[in-house]
Design a protein around this motif. Structure first.
Motif, mmCIF file in Angstrom:
data_model
loop_
_atom_site.group_PDB
_atom_site.id
_atom_site.type_symbol
_atom_site.label_atom_id
_atom_site.label_comp_id
_atom_site.label_asym_id
_atom_site.label_seq_id
_atom_site.Cartn_x
_atom_site.Cartn_y
_atom_site.Cartn_z
ATOM 1 N N LYS A 72 139.824 -27.463 16.779
ATOM 2 C CA LYS A 72 139.788 -26.501 17.877
ATOM 3 C C LYS A 72 138.936 -25.305 17.483
ATOM 4 O O LYS A 72 138.995 -24.829 16.357
ATOM 5 C CB LYS A 72 141.192 -26.016 18.216
ATOM 6 C CG LYS A 72 141.921 -26.891 19.173
ATOM 7 C CD LYS A 72 143.102 -26.174 19.734
ATOM 8 C CE LYS A 72 143.696 -27.015 20.833
ATOM 9 N NZ LYS A 72 144.795 -26.325 21.485
ATOM 10 N N LEU A 73 138.140 -24.839 18.420
ATOM 11 C CA LEU A 73 137.357 -23.623 18.208
ATOM 12 C C LEU A 73 138.245 -22.404 18.447
ATOM 13 O O LEU A 73 139.212 -22.456 19.216
ATOM 14 C CB LEU A 73 136.169 -23.575 19.162
ATOM 15 C CG LEU A 73 135.036 -24.545 18.892
ATOM 16 C CD1 LEU A 73 134.037 -24.492 20.030
ATOM 17 C CD2 LEU A 73 134.350 -24.204 17.598
ATOM 18 N N LEU A 74 137.912 -21.310 17.822
ATOM 19 C CA LEU A 74 138.642 -20.072 18.047
ATOM 20 C C LEU A 74 138.399 -19.584 19.471
ATOM 21 O O LEU A 74 137.336 -19.824 20.060
ATOM 22 C CB LEU A 74 138.172 -19.006 17.058
ATOM 23 C CG LEU A 74 138.427 -19.280 15.592
ATOM 24 C CD1 LEU A 74 137.770 -18.210 14.743
ATOM 25 C CD2 LEU A 74 139.912 -19.320 15.313
ATOM 26 N N LEU A 75 139.378 -18.899 20.030
ATOM 27 C CA LEU A 75 139.264 -18.390 21.395
ATOM 28 C C LEU A 75 138.091 -17.430 21.527
ATOM 29 O O LEU A 75 137.356 -17.464 22.522
ATOM 30 C CB LEU A 75 140.566 -17.711 21.807
ATOM 31 C CG LEU A 75 140.614 -17.146 23.218
ATOM 32 C CD1 LEU A 75 140.441 -18.277 24.236
ATOM 33 C CD2 LEU A 75 141.913 -16.419 23.449
ATOM 34 N N LYS A 76 137.892 -16.596 20.524
ATOM 35 C CA LYS A 76 136.784 -15.624 20.551
ATOM 36 C C LYS A 76 135.439 -16.342 20.630
ATOM 37 O O LYS A 76 134.551 -15.932 21.386
ATOM 38 C CB LYS A 76 136.857 -14.769 19.291
ATOM 39 C CG LYS A 76 135.906 -13.618 19.244
ATOM 40 C CD LYS A 76 136.151 -12.801 17.994
ATOM 41 C CE LYS A 76 135.206 -11.641 17.902
ATOM 42 N NZ LYS A 76 135.423 -10.864 16.681
ATOM 43 N N THR A 77 135.291 -17.422 19.884
ATOM 44 C CA THR A 77 134.058 -18.205 19.897
ATOM 45 C C THR A 77 133.851 -18.862 21.250
ATOM 46 O O THR A 77 132.741 -18.883 21.782
ATOM 47 C CB THR A 77 134.103 -19.280 18.791
ATOM 48 O OG1 THR A 77 134.348 -18.647 17.546
ATOM 49 C CG2 THR A 77 132.812 -20.055 18.740
ATOM 50 N N GLN A 98 130.666 -18.258 23.793
ATOM 51 C CA GLN A 98 129.832 -19.373 24.242
ATOM 52 C C GLN A 98 129.857 -19.494 25.762
ATOM 53 O O GLN A 98 128.821 -19.718 26.394
ATOM 54 C CB GLN A 98 130.307 -20.676 23.619
ATOM 55 C CG GLN A 98 129.973 -20.802 22.174
ATOM 56 C CD GLN A 98 130.480 -22.106 21.583
ATOM 57 O OE1 GLN A 98 131.293 -22.805 22.187
ATOM 58 N NE2 GLN A 98 129.999 -22.426 20.401
ATOM 59 N N GLY A 99 131.029 -19.345 26.364
ATOM 60 C CA GLY A 99 131.133 -19.418 27.817
ATOM 61 C C GLY A 99 130.360 -18.314 28.513
ATOM 62 O O GLY A 99 129.703 -18.537 29.524
ATOM 63 N N ALA A 100 130.422 -17.100 27.958
ATOM 64 C CA ALA A 100 129.698 -15.976 28.552
ATOM 65 C C ALA A 100 128.191 -16.175 28.463
ATOM 66 O O ALA A 100 127.463 -15.929 29.431
ATOM 67 C CB ALA A 100 130.098 -14.676 27.857
ATOM 68 N N THR A 107 130.502 -16.344 36.108
ATOM 69 C CA THR A 107 131.911 -16.371 35.740
ATOM 70 C C THR A 107 132.484 -17.779 35.769
ATOM 71 O O THR A 107 133.099 -18.230 34.796
ATOM 72 C CB THR A 107 132.725 -15.476 36.691
ATOM 73 O OG1 THR A 107 132.189 -14.150 36.638
ATOM 74 C CG2 THR A 107 134.187 -15.462 36.307
ATOM 75 N N PHE A 108 132.298 -18.478 36.865
ATOM 76 C CA PHE A 108 132.926 -19.790 36.981
ATOM 77 C C PHE A 108 132.266 -20.840 36.093
ATOM 78 O O PHE A 108 132.950 -21.656 35.492
ATOM 79 C CB PHE A 108 132.970 -20.237 38.442
ATOM 80 C CG PHE A 108 134.058 -19.543 39.192
ATOM 81 C CD1 PHE A 108 135.369 -19.929 39.047
ATOM 82 C CD2 PHE A 108 133.758 -18.479 40.022
ATOM 83 C CE1 PHE A 108 136.381 -19.270 39.715
ATOM 84 C CE2 PHE A 108 134.755 -17.819 40.688
ATOM 85 C CZ PHE A 108 136.079 -18.207 40.541
#
Length: 66
Positions: free
Chosen positions: A5-10, A14-16, A47-48
């Protein structure tokens, strides 16, 4: 292959970044199609798309060493 699992911060970073590039690409597409720039459409796309990409790339796959 092993999934980690990747860290939430990462994932948020990446999503942003992916959402930003997608929103820019879509606004360029609309610009060449003859439509004007819309900040709400830009934010919606960024965003989506970023949110769904962060959900999709939850895991990082690593090859096991033999």
């Amino acid at each position: 292959m092993k999934k980690e699992k990747l860290l939430l911060k990462t994932r948020i970073k990446q999503g942003a970044i992916q959402g930003l590039f997608f929103a820019i690409a879509m606004e360029v597409w609309y610009y060449f199609d003859g439509d004007s720039f819309s900040i709400w459409r830009f934010l919606f796309h960024g965003t989506f798309f970023g949110f769904f990409m962060a959900l999709t790339f939850r895991y990082k796959v690593r090859k096991e060493k033999k």
